[in-house]
Scaffold this motif. Structure first.
Motif, PDB file in Angstrom:
ATOM      1  N   HIS A 176      -9.733   2.846   8.035  1.00  0.00           N
ATOM      2  CA  HIS A 176      -8.709   3.661   7.388  1.00  0.00           C
ATOM      3  C   HIS A 176      -7.463   3.753   8.261  1.00  0.00           C
ATOM      4  CE1 HIS A 176      -6.894   7.600   6.231  1.00  0.00           C
ATOM      5  NE2 HIS A 176      -7.138   7.163   5.020  1.00  0.00           N
ATOM      6  N   VAL A 188      -7.062   9.969  -5.073  1.00  0.00           N
ATOM      7  CA  VAL A 188      -7.990   8.883  -5.396  1.00  0.00           C
ATOM      8  C   VAL A 188      -9.385   9.201  -4.867  1.00  0.00           C
ATOM      9  CG1 VAL A 188      -8.548   6.456  -4.927  1.00  0.00           C
ATOM     10  CG2 VAL A 188      -6.217   7.108  -5.556  1.00  0.00           C
ATOM     11  N   CYS A 189      -9.451   9.674  -3.633  1.00  0.00           N
ATOM     12  CA  CYS A 189     -10.739  10.047  -3.048  1.00  0.00           C
ATOM     13  C   CYS A 189     -11.393  11.160  -3.858  1.00  0.00           C
ATOM     14  CB  CYS A 189     -10.546  10.487  -1.598  1.00  0.00           C
ATOM     15  SG  CYS A 189     -12.062  11.017  -0.781  1.00  0.00           S
ATOM     16  N   GLY A 216      -1.979   3.747  -1.593  1.00  0.00           N
ATOM     17  CA  GLY A 216      -2.741   4.991  -1.648  1.00  0.00           C
ATOM     18  C   GLY A 216      -4.113   4.796  -2.243  1.00  0.00           C
ATOM     19  N   GLY A 217      -4.214   3.895  -3.246  1.00  0.00           N
ATOM     20  CA  GLY A 217      -5.522   3.611  -3.828  1.00  0.00           C
ATOM     21  C   GLY A 217      -6.465   2.956  -2.847  1.00  0.00           C
ATOM     22  N   THR A 218      -5.934   2.006  -2.064  1.00  0.00           N
ATOM     23  CA  THR A 218      -6.759   1.334  -1.051  1.00  0.00           C
ATOM     24  C   THR A 218      -7.207   2.317   0.021  1.00  0.00           C
ATOM     25  OG1 THR A 218      -5.498  -0.709  -1.415  1.00  0.00           O
ATOM     26  CG2 THR A 218      -6.840  -0.577   0.585  1.00  0.00           C
ATOM     27  N   LEU A 219      -6.281   3.132   0.483  1.00  0.00           N
ATOM     28  CA  LEU A 219      -6.634   4.142   1.488  1.00  0.00           C
ATOM     29  C   LEU A 219      -7.629   5.149   0.921  1.00  0.00           C
ATOM     30  CD1 LEU A 219      -3.132   4.877   3.083  1.00  0.00           C
ATOM     31  CD2 LEU A 219      -5.096   3.824   4.217  1.00  0.00           C
ATOM     32  N   GLY A 220      -7.423   5.534  -0.338  1.00  0.00           N
ATOM     33  CA  GLY A 220      -8.318   6.504  -0.960  1.00  0.00           C
ATOM     34  C   GLY A 220      -9.739   5.992  -1.057  1.00  0.00           C
ATOM     35  N   LEU A 268     -11.155   6.173   2.413  1.00  0.00           N
ATOM     36  CA  LEU A 268     -11.387   7.592   2.690  1.00  0.00           C
ATOM     37  C   LEU A 268     -12.626   8.088   1.961  1.00  0.00           C
ATOM     38  CD1 LEU A 268     -10.264  10.195   3.996  1.00  0.00           C
ATOM     39  CD2 LEU A 268      -8.924  10.538   1.924  1.00  0.00           C
ATOM     40  N   LEU A 273       2.052   9.066   0.285  1.00  0.00           N
ATOM     41  CA  LEU A 273       0.942   8.136   0.421  1.00  0.00           C
ATOM     42  C   LEU A 273      -0.365   8.892   0.632  1.00  0.00           C
ATOM     43  CD1 LEU A 273       0.319   5.026   0.684  1.00  0.00           C
ATOM     44  CD2 LEU A 273       0.404   5.386   3.152  1.00  0.00           C
ATOM     45  N   SER A 274      -0.319   9.926   1.473  1.00  0.00           N
ATOM     46  CA  SER A 274      -1.518  10.720   1.723  1.00  0.00           C
ATOM     47  C   SER A 274      -1.948  11.485   0.484  1.00  0.00           C
ATOM     48  CB  SER A 274      -1.267  11.698   2.877  1.00  0.00           C
ATOM     49  OG  SER A 274      -1.220  11.012   4.098  1.00  0.00           O
ATOM     50  N   GLN A 331      -3.777   9.083  -1.717  1.00  0.00           N
ATOM     51  CA  GLN A 331      -5.112   8.738  -1.235  1.00  0.00           C
ATOM     52  C   GLN A 331      -6.078   9.907  -1.386  1.00  0.00           C
ATOM     53  OE1 GLN A 331      -5.968   8.169   2.874  1.00  0.00           O
ATOM     54  NE2 GLN A 331      -4.361   9.555   3.610  1.00  0.00           N
TER      55      GLN A 331
END
Length: 303
Positions: free
Chosen positions: A178, A204-205, A77-81, A84, A197-198, A201
């Motif tokens: 993404h 984080v975003c 989630g951090g990587t995706l955030g 994003l 997970l969403s 993210q």
């Protein structure tokens, strides 16, 4: 087509409409707050909006199924955030008319931003080549049509292009990355883990956006009040409601149908810009939009 597939396509159509009209909310919100403030608050609302859905779906989970670990959710989630954050920031700054005008730059319009962002549909399979994924003839033809359409849409007859369009195009590259990251992280997850997970993210975003906003923008209560409706739409409708509809619909929708219907987001962005912001498109720009939409659909029909 059975009733479940038809219902799924209808829900995806509604999702595309919500996402497309969100470009109008993003443009209007820039009249009151900075782009990073807007994103920070709306993604915070989006993350909060998904929590009741997670709690509800956990009750219906298969007994004994534990799902993925917290470490994987937080790291993924951090990587995706982060991806994003860059994609959303570039998109939002590209739409920030008053802010860009202060520096002598021209922002993109809601309609143009929708179509340019939609290029991520074409970028994904092309980027997949770096991961040893093959791209078929339809992908290359779709990419050629999309690039030609983008030229007609964004580049004027005197060969100038707005700075906002450039930012949104670069942002589309992050949206494509993404999507590829989600493809790597999501296998093995059930619906509950996917929504968790969403949520991570989005949080984080939101955190990155708010930190940078606090350092670079003036955040006032009056500005937040003025942008309350656009922020609420962007956070609750675009993130919370639309994401939920997508998760529900894609259980029964064919992948090709889903991708093609969701690409209509660009069309709704153009319609919303025309209806609510009085944005007009030249014949040249309309032809460009048509070519881009054709390229997006073709890249999904014949990937």
């Amino acid at each position: 087509m059975n009733s479940r597939a038809l219902r799924a396509d209808i829900l995806l159509f509604i999702t595309a409409a919500i996402w497309g009209l969100a470009f109008v909310a993003q443009r209007v919100g820039m009249e009151h707050v900075g782009p990073l403030t807007f994103n920070g608050v709306r993604f915070t609302l989006g993350a909060i909006a998904l929590i009741p859905l997670i709690l509800h779906m956990r009750k219906r989970r298969t007994p004994g199924f534990t799902g993925v670990g917290k470490k994987q959710l937080l790291l993924g989630g951090g990587t995706l955030g982060l991806a994003l954050f860059f994609g959303a920031t570039l998109q939002q700054v590209g739409l920030a008319g008053p802010q860009l005008a202060e520096y002598g730059f021209q922002a993109s319009t809601a309609g143009k931003a929708g179509f340019i962002t939609g290029l991520y549909v074409v970028f994904v399979p092309i980027f997949g080549l770096l991961l040893a994924q093959k791209a078929g003839l339809g992908t290359w033809i779709g990419a050629a049509l999309a690039v030609t359409g983008m030229f007609l849409l964004s580049v004027t007859t005197d060969l100038s292009v707005s700075f906002g369009d450039v930012l949104i195009l670069v942002g589309a590259l992050f949206w494509a990355g993404h999507v590829l990251l989600i493809g790597k992280l999501s296998p093995g997850m059930d619906a509950v883990d996917a929504i968790k997970l969403s949520t991570v993210q989005f949080a984080v975003c939101a955190a990155f956006s708010l930190v940078v906003a606090a350092l670079t923008e003036e955040i006032t209560l009056g500005g937040l009040q003025g942008a309350a409706m656009p922020i609420a739409y962007g956070g609750l409708m675009s993130v919370g409601v639309a994401y939920t509809l997508q998760v529900v619909a894609q259980r029964d929708a064919q992948p090709a149908h889903a991708a093609i219907i969701l690409s209509l987001e660009a069309v709704f962005a153009a319609i919303g810009g025309w209806m609510f912001l009085n944005e007009m498109m030249t014949v040249r720009a309309m032809i460009g939009c048509g070519l881009m939409l054709t390229g997006m659909v073709l890249s999904q029909l014949k990937p």
